[in-house]
Design an enzyme around this catalytic site. Structure first.
Site, mmCIF file in Angstrom:
data_model
loop_
_atom_site.group_PDB
_atom_site.id
_atom_site.type_symbol
_atom_site.label_atom_id
_atom_site.label_comp_id
_atom_site.label_asym_id
_atom_site.label_seq_id
_atom_site.Cartn_x
_atom_site.Cartn_y
_atom_site.Cartn_z
ATOM 1 N N TYR A 143 -23.460 -0.857 37.928
ATOM 2 C CA TYR A 143 -22.786 -0.020 39.198
ATOM 3 C C TYR A 143 -23.576 1.463 39.269
ATOM 4 O O TYR A 143 -23.637 2.109 38.178
ATOM 5 C CB TYR A 143 -21.474 0.170 38.929
ATOM 6 C CG TYR A 143 -20.755 1.030 39.980
ATOM 7 C CD1 TYR A 143 -20.400 2.225 39.833
ATOM 8 C CD2 TYR A 143 -20.537 0.404 41.393
ATOM 9 C CE1 TYR A 143 -19.669 2.980 40.850
ATOM 10 C CE2 TYR A 143 -20.067 1.339 42.355
ATOM 11 C CZ TYR A 143 -19.533 2.551 42.120
ATOM 12 O OH TYR A 143 -18.912 3.186 43.185
ATOM 13 N N ASP A 238 -30.255 5.347 35.208
ATOM 14 C CA ASP A 238 -29.151 5.689 35.750
ATOM 15 C C ASP A 238 -28.140 6.127 34.753
ATOM 16 O O ASP A 238 -27.421 5.526 33.868
ATOM 17 C CB ASP A 238 -28.357 4.782 36.643
ATOM 18 C CG ASP A 238 -26.904 5.307 37.088
ATOM 19 O OD1 ASP A 238 -26.337 4.584 38.110
ATOM 20 O OD2 ASP A 238 -26.683 6.435 36.956
ATOM 21 N N LYS A 266 -20.934 13.069 35.943
ATOM 22 C CA LYS A 266 -19.814 13.391 34.882
ATOM 23 C C LYS A 266 -19.838 14.284 33.887
ATOM 24 O O LYS A 266 -19.759 15.500 34.433
ATOM 25 C CB LYS A 266 -19.931 12.032 34.282
ATOM 26 C CG LYS A 266 -19.317 10.649 35.541
ATOM 27 C CD LYS A 266 -19.294 9.445 34.567
ATOM 28 C CE LYS A 266 -19.431 8.252 35.700
ATOM 29 N NZ LYS A 266 -17.848 7.897 36.080
HETATM 30 P P1 KE4 Z 1 -19.806 8.946 41.333
HETATM 31 O O1 KE4 Z 1 -20.477 8.859 42.670
HETATM 32 O O2 KE4 Z 1 -18.567 7.989 41.199
HETATM 33 O O3 KE4 Z 1 -19.963 10.303 40.828
HETATM 34 O O4 KE4 Z 1 -20.734 8.119 40.626
HETATM 35 C C1 KE4 Z 1 -21.283 6.907 40.686
HETATM 36 C C2 KE4 Z 1 -21.811 6.243 39.451
HETATM 37 C C3 KE4 Z 1 -23.191 5.988 39.258
HETATM 38 N N1 KE4 Z 1 -23.496 5.342 38.162
HETATM 39 C C4 KE4 Z 1 -23.110 5.154 36.992
HETATM 40 C C5 KE4 Z 1 -23.557 4.596 35.960
HETATM 41 C C6 KE4 Z 1 -21.544 5.176 37.130
HETATM 42 O O5 KE4 Z 1 -20.711 4.683 36.164
HETATM 43 C C7 KE4 Z 1 -20.878 5.774 38.392
HETATM 44 C C8 KE4 Z 1 -19.300 6.084 38.446
HETATM 45 N N2 KE4 Z 1 -18.575 5.270 37.571
HETATM 46 C C9 KE4 Z 1 -17.333 4.871 38.021
HETATM 47 C C10 KE4 Z 1 -16.496 4.373 36.721
HETATM 48 N N3 KE4 Z 1 -17.223 2.996 36.568
HETATM 49 C C11 KE4 Z 1 -16.420 6.143 38.657
HETATM 50 C C12 KE4 Z 1 -15.000 5.912 38.681
HETATM 51 C C13 KE4 Z 1 -14.695 5.469 40.114
HETATM 52 O O6 KE4 Z 1 -15.362 4.603 40.798
HETATM 53 O O7 KE4 Z 1 -13.716 5.818 40.489
#
Ligand code: KE4
Length: 428
Positions: A143, A238, A266
């Site tokens: 993801y 990523d 993060k």
């Molecule tokens: P954000 O847009 O949520 O800050 O980041 C997206 C993203 C991009 N790349 C990776 C590898 C990620 O894990 C994420 C976001 N991770 C999720 C957890 N699986 C955030 C939690 C959520 O979606 O509420």
């Protein structure tokens, strides 16, 4: 209606879709009522009913120091009093950019944004602008945030372009995205053999956390770097989740690979909205205002978010930080495995630095297909048995967990006591 969490959730569902501002928080995968947290301190969270939990979600990764670390809070307070946002350059964001380029050799230049999604969306556009090509390769189970081009599921057959994994995404948008199997080196080689000169970029989680935790094989990592170099495609790591989570130089430092672009989020923001993308100078200089790839943001490089990030990055560089964090995380996984084994329950765990995965299957999965053979129902029962006993795991069988520097002997002891009872309830 006896719990404040239930009352708040009932109200929230009236004005926020699903009652949450991000789907995974709604507990739909595990069932039950999400906890509305009122405060966090160190390894602990307190919910609206005043119940305390040892936290293994850590806001999905950012809280590597634990909640409300005094030096991070002070940095935020001391910055905020001088103004929250100027929409103009500040020395502090320059400090962050210089620090990141020192911490990660592959980062010759960086751009600060406000989320991981913004970072990956921008990196994809930049790779397409730099190469003049359209095809993006991603992997099932990874993801990368919710940008249209990345909300794609595997096509009907190998080497067929992806279909949208979300409604509202035009098929046109995903017809340039190829979805392959993670750790399938042969499949990757075949894709490059057939379409190599059309591929703008390959993007992956260098340690996957979004299908639960899956490590890459060394040959897969080698093939990624060799094939993208040979065909002039951009290799994007990523590292939004793995960045400064699995080690001081991220996953690329663990594997000794220099990607062409890296995305971060993060931990890099310490709990405040901050994302980063960066890498090779010749690629980054294609960005406006220098080049023709447009990318912008009102709050990009926000001083308060950067202050939280700088304080966090400074604190994780203290000698031995990751040795201690990794040791605690390994102790957690080993203790859970021992508890399950004693009760004859099929269970295993895996950890890399300060992130971990737990599975109700006999061995850690190496692919999306293997992850899918885990016993999801058993995980859901285990999740609630632990939640009832004050241990907050990620509310999905397909998410990684996170340990902070604030987790110590007391937190592990409580976790293992809860796990003994939880596994007993499964064995019963
Ligand atoms: P954000 O847009 O949520 O800050 O980041 C997206 C993203 C991009 N790349 C990776 C590898 C990620 O894990 C994420 C976001 N991770 C999720 C957890 N699986 C955030 C939690 C959520 O979606 O509420």
């Amino acid at each position: 209606m006896n719990s404040r969490n239930e009352e708040l959730f009932a109200r929230s569902q009236k004005v926020i879709p699903g009652g949450v501002n991000s789907p995974v928080r709604a507990f739909r995968s595990v069932g039950g009522t999400p906890r509305f947290f009122t405060r966090g301190q160190g390894a602990w969270l307190w919910d609206a009913d005043g119940k305390a939990y040892v936290d293994y979600v850590g806001s999905w990764g950012p809280m590597i120091l634990g909640h409300a670390h005094p030096e991070v809070i002070r940095a935020v307070q001391e910055t905020a009093v001088h103004g929250l946002s100027f929409g103009a350059p500040t020395e502090r964001e320059l400090e962050m950019a210089e620090l990141l380029t020192r911490m990660l050799p592959s980062l010759e230049m960086v751009r600060l944004v406000s989320s991981g999604t913004e970072a990956t969306m921008s990196a994809i556009r930049l790779a397409r602008g730099f190469t003049g090509r359209n095809v993006i390769v991603k992997f099932e189970g990874c993801y990368h945030g919710h940008a249209d081009a990345l909300l794609v599921k595997a096509g009907s057959g190998a080497l067929t372009f992806g279909q949208p994994s979300s409604s509202g995404v035009p098929a046109d948008t995903t017809r340039h995205t190829l979805v392959l199997d993670y750790n399938d080196t042969a499949g990757l080689e075949q894709a490059f053999a057939v379409q190599g000169d059309d591929i703008a970029a390959v993007i992956l989680e260098p340690v996957v956390g979004n299908m639960n935790l899956v490590r890459p094989t060394p040959e897969f990592i080698r093939a990624l770097r060799d094939l993208t170099s040979r065909h002039g495609a951009v290799l994007i790591f990523d590292e939004v989740m793995t960045g400064f989570r699995v080690g001081p130089a991220c996953a690329q430092g663990l594997f000794g690979v220099k990607p062409d672009l890296t995305t971060l989020g993060k931990v890099v923001g310490g709990g405040m909205p901050l994302g980063v993308f960066g890498g090779r100078r010749d690629i980054m200089e294609k960005l406006a205002p220098l080049g023709g790839v447009y990318q912008a943001g009102t709050l990009s490089g926000n001083p308060v978010a950067v202050a939280a990030g700088l304080a966090t990055l400074r604190l994780i560089q203290v000698p031995g930080f990751f040795d201690r964090l990794s040791a605690t995380t390994q102790r957690l996984v080993s203790g859970l495995e021992a508890s399950a084994r004693t009760r004859g329950i099929e269970f295993c765990g895996e950890s890399v630095g300060g992130m971990f995965g737990i599975f109700f299957r006999s061995a850690p999965p190496t692919s999306f297909a293997e992850v899918m053979t885990s016993d999801k129902e058993r995980f859901n029962r285990f999740f609630h048995a632990m939640l009832d006993r004050g241990v907050y795991l990620a509310p999905s069988a397909f998410e990684a967990g996170f340990v902070s520097a604030a987790h110590g002997d007391d937190e592990l002891r409580l976790t293992f006591e809860a796990a003994d009872a939880a596994f007993d309830s499964l064995a019963g």
